[in-house]
Design a protein around this motif. Structure first.
Motif, mmCIF file in Angstrom:
data_model
loop_
_atom_site.group_PDB
_atom_site.id
_atom_site.type_symbol
_atom_site.label_atom_id
_atom_site.label_comp_id
_atom_site.label_asym_id
_atom_site.label_seq_id
_atom_site.Cartn_x
_atom_site.Cartn_y
_atom_site.Cartn_z
ATOM 1 N N ALA A 102 -4.916 4.246 0.687
ATOM 2 C CA ALA A 102 -6.540 4.328 0.369
ATOM 3 C C ALA A 102 -6.117 5.614 -0.662
ATOM 4 O O ALA A 102 -6.374 5.884 -1.899
ATOM 5 N N ASP A 143 -11.315 0.986 -1.184
ATOM 6 C CA ASP A 143 -9.537 0.427 -1.147
ATOM 7 C C ASP A 143 -10.079 -0.373 -2.623
ATOM 8 O O ASP A 143 -9.026 -1.080 -3.594
ATOM 9 N N TRP A 201 -16.315 -0.355 3.556
ATOM 10 C CA TRP A 201 -15.178 -0.413 3.064
ATOM 11 C C TRP A 201 -14.655 -2.165 2.326
ATOM 12 O O TRP A 201 -15.865 -2.858 3.376
#
Length: 266
Positions: A236, A95, A224
């Motif tokens: 994402a 992300d 993440w």
């Protein structure tokens, strides 16, 4: 199959005691140049050792398994299945890459002025790259130096980082770029900006030089980030795909769609 050499960077008795099976120790216990963090032991190894041109080498911090869930066997198997790519990436925090045009823009969020310093460095070393418009997707983005590579790529990586090293170590005292890169950040331990630039050199090389091939382990299956962006998993995936489309096709509509999603979530 090409040999795969994996190294665990140990900088304390605790990290020395936690070397995972299948990893060799890269000793940084002296803490001699902790201002350079992991670059110092990696640099020492690459300048000192004779590398097998057909082998792969990777140097990982003690949190590699925590952030990726991968052991030496899984890393080695994926490298062997990578089709002879120059670089094989195992980069978490997808992300942190997906929602930004590139990882220089991403770091700008935490360190205002970082992109401008990085751009000046790029110009100093003679690279043709506009960091304000450079698009990076998961085929290029590598955080924390979590990659293995053949010696040819490591030499290119080292060459750029040695120019960074020379600038920060021996540049003129009144050089504004040197001063900016050696400024302490708010990152724990007051890490200097030069370290965050060093960690982005691999991604920069992959994004601007088509001769380097990279095979990335599925980043969506790794850890993440701890930021609020980690909750937007579908977005994402779509953002990363849009950046791939921008690089491959260049249609303005792809860029507009990516920008709209980025601005909405950030």
């Amino acid at each position: 199959m090409s040999p795969v050499h994996l190294y665990h960077i140990a900088y304390s008795p605790e990290t020395l005691a936690s070397v995972p099976p299948g990893f060799s120790v890269l000793d940084n216990m002296s803490g001699l140049r902790n201002d350079w963090r992991e670059y110092w032991p990696m640099r020492t190894f690459l300048l000192r050792e004779t590398l097998d041109p057909e082998a792969y080498y990777g140097f990982f911090s003690p949190r590699f398994q925590e952030k990726t869930g991968l052991d030496a066997g899984k890393v080695t198997a994926f490298v062997h299945a990578a089709g002879g790519a120059d670089v094989v990436a195992f980069s978490p925090q997808v992300d942190m890459g997906a929602f930004f045009l590139n990882i220089f823009e991403q770091e700008e969020l935490f360190q205002p002025g970082f992109s401008a310093l990085s751009q000046e460095f790029v110009q100093r070393v003679g690279l043709q790259a506009d960091l304000a418009t450079l698009v990076m997707d998961s085929r290029h983005i590598i955080f924390s130096n979590y990659f293995v590579a053949k010696p040819a790529f490591w030499r290119a990586w080292l060459d750029l980082n040695e120019q960074l090293f020379a600038l920060c170590e021996r540049g003129p005292a009144d050089d504004a770029l040197r001063a900016g890169l050696t400024d302490a950040t708010t990152y724990p331990g007051a890490v200097q900006r030069k370290v965050f630039l060093m960690e982005r050199i691999a991604s920069l090389l992959l994004a601007i030089d088509a001769r380097w091939t990279c095979k990335a382990y599925n980043p969506f299956g790794l850890a993440w980030s701890a930021s609020r962006l980690n909750q937007f998993r579908l977005e994402a995936i779509l953002s990363d795909a849009l950046k791939m489309a921008i690089r491959e096709q260049g249609y303005a509509e792809y860029y507009e769609a990516f920008s709209a999603m980025r601005d909405k979530l950030r």
